[in-house]
Design an enzyme around this catalytic site. Sequence first.
Site, PDB file in Angstrom:
ATOM      1  N   GLU A  78     -35.229 -26.068  62.969  1.00  0.00           N
ATOM      2  CA  GLU A  78     -36.482 -25.098  62.574  1.00  0.00           C
ATOM      3  C   GLU A  78     -36.918 -23.942  63.344  1.00  0.00           C
ATOM      4  OE1 GLU A  78     -38.653 -25.899  59.799  1.00  0.00           O
ATOM      5  OE2 GLU A  78     -36.825 -27.175  59.149  1.00  0.00           O
TER       6      GLU A  78
ATOM      7  N   ASP B  48     -40.667 -15.976  51.564  1.00  0.00           N
ATOM      8  CA  ASP B  48     -39.907 -17.064  50.704  1.00  0.00           C
ATOM      9  C   ASP B  48     -40.825 -17.555  49.667  1.00  0.00           C
ATOM     10  OD1 ASP B  48     -41.532 -18.576  52.150  1.00  0.00           O
ATOM     11  OD2 ASP B  48     -39.997 -19.490  53.452  1.00  0.00           O
TER      12      ASP B  48
ATOM     13  N   THR C  46     -45.444 -20.226  57.492  1.00  0.00           N
ATOM     14  CA  THR C  46     -44.880 -21.291  57.873  1.00  0.00           C
ATOM     15  C   THR C  46     -45.384 -21.738  59.502  1.00  0.00           C
ATOM     16  OG1 THR C  46     -42.973 -21.215  56.691  1.00  0.00           O
ATOM     17  CG2 THR C  46     -42.747 -22.604  58.298  1.00  0.00           C
TER      18      THR C  46
END
Length: 313
Positions: free
Chosen positions: A70, A89, A94
């Site tokens: 990640e 995306d 995120t």
Amino acid sequence: MKYTMKIALSSAIALSTLSPLTSAVHAQEQHDQHALKQSSQKASNVNDNNYMDKNFDLRKRCFALVGAAEDSNLNYSSNYRSVSGDEDDGRGITAGIIGFTSGNGDMKDMLNYYNQISPNNPLSGDKDNMSHLSEDKLRKDWFNAFDHDHDNFVKAQNYEVKKECMNDAVKFAKKDGLGQLGQYIYFDALVKHGPGRDPSASMSNWSFEDLRAHAIENGIKPPSQGGDEATYLQNFVGKRYDAINAENEEAKKEGRDMDTEGTTDRLKFQINQIKKSNFDLKLPLDFNMNQTDFHLDQNKLNNFNDKDLASLN
């Protein structure tokens, strides 16, 4: 609750070279079945010591490996502070230990719980503004929460990780008779694809239980049903390749440029551990993710913070 799948992907060429792994037939063709059965006959004893809710060392290994994928960082403690931003995306911004996303619901759920245990925290003004978040403001607030309200902020992230990922990884690993490698594979899939089951979901939208359901097609069975552990796990990971290929095709049609390496590298690593029959996920581990070489041994793992993962108990 079923979240939209969280994986991010990009190069169809890179993925297409790996797609033979995506079916049970290819998995069986590429590996000697007698050797695989011999290597996994021991399929893990079902006892609490095999599972990350009780086995703290396994928990640390799983979080370190997810951290490498990640955030290119084995030291999971730093990843609670991570803000990757908007990766274009379709999932919004995120951030955090497992890549919470502002567009998929898990970030809001985490922030809601954070507000319960720490009212007026640095992120309290962001939790009801997921669709209009300023990336710069969120980054500033996220760092502020980590730096000045560390214990509560980590606890809130862990609460969501446990609820949406760790509990199911443990539950289904026990149900399917999997060892520590299988549990890590399940945990990683839950982190990237989200929990839930939707029989009508398209391949590009498969969540964890969709992947698991499709992994037992064509006569493949998990060890708990008399199946071979290696063959089953190869097929499960193969279904993740299928989902990635499908979403990649959709991304291409929509003109989106999406990152693959953090997803495909972790799958290559998982297939490699299956081939090595490392069903106990033993250290040391040497691997490459995100164009970064990693070495994880017991001494390095022991030096990682225990306190940050303690609230997952």
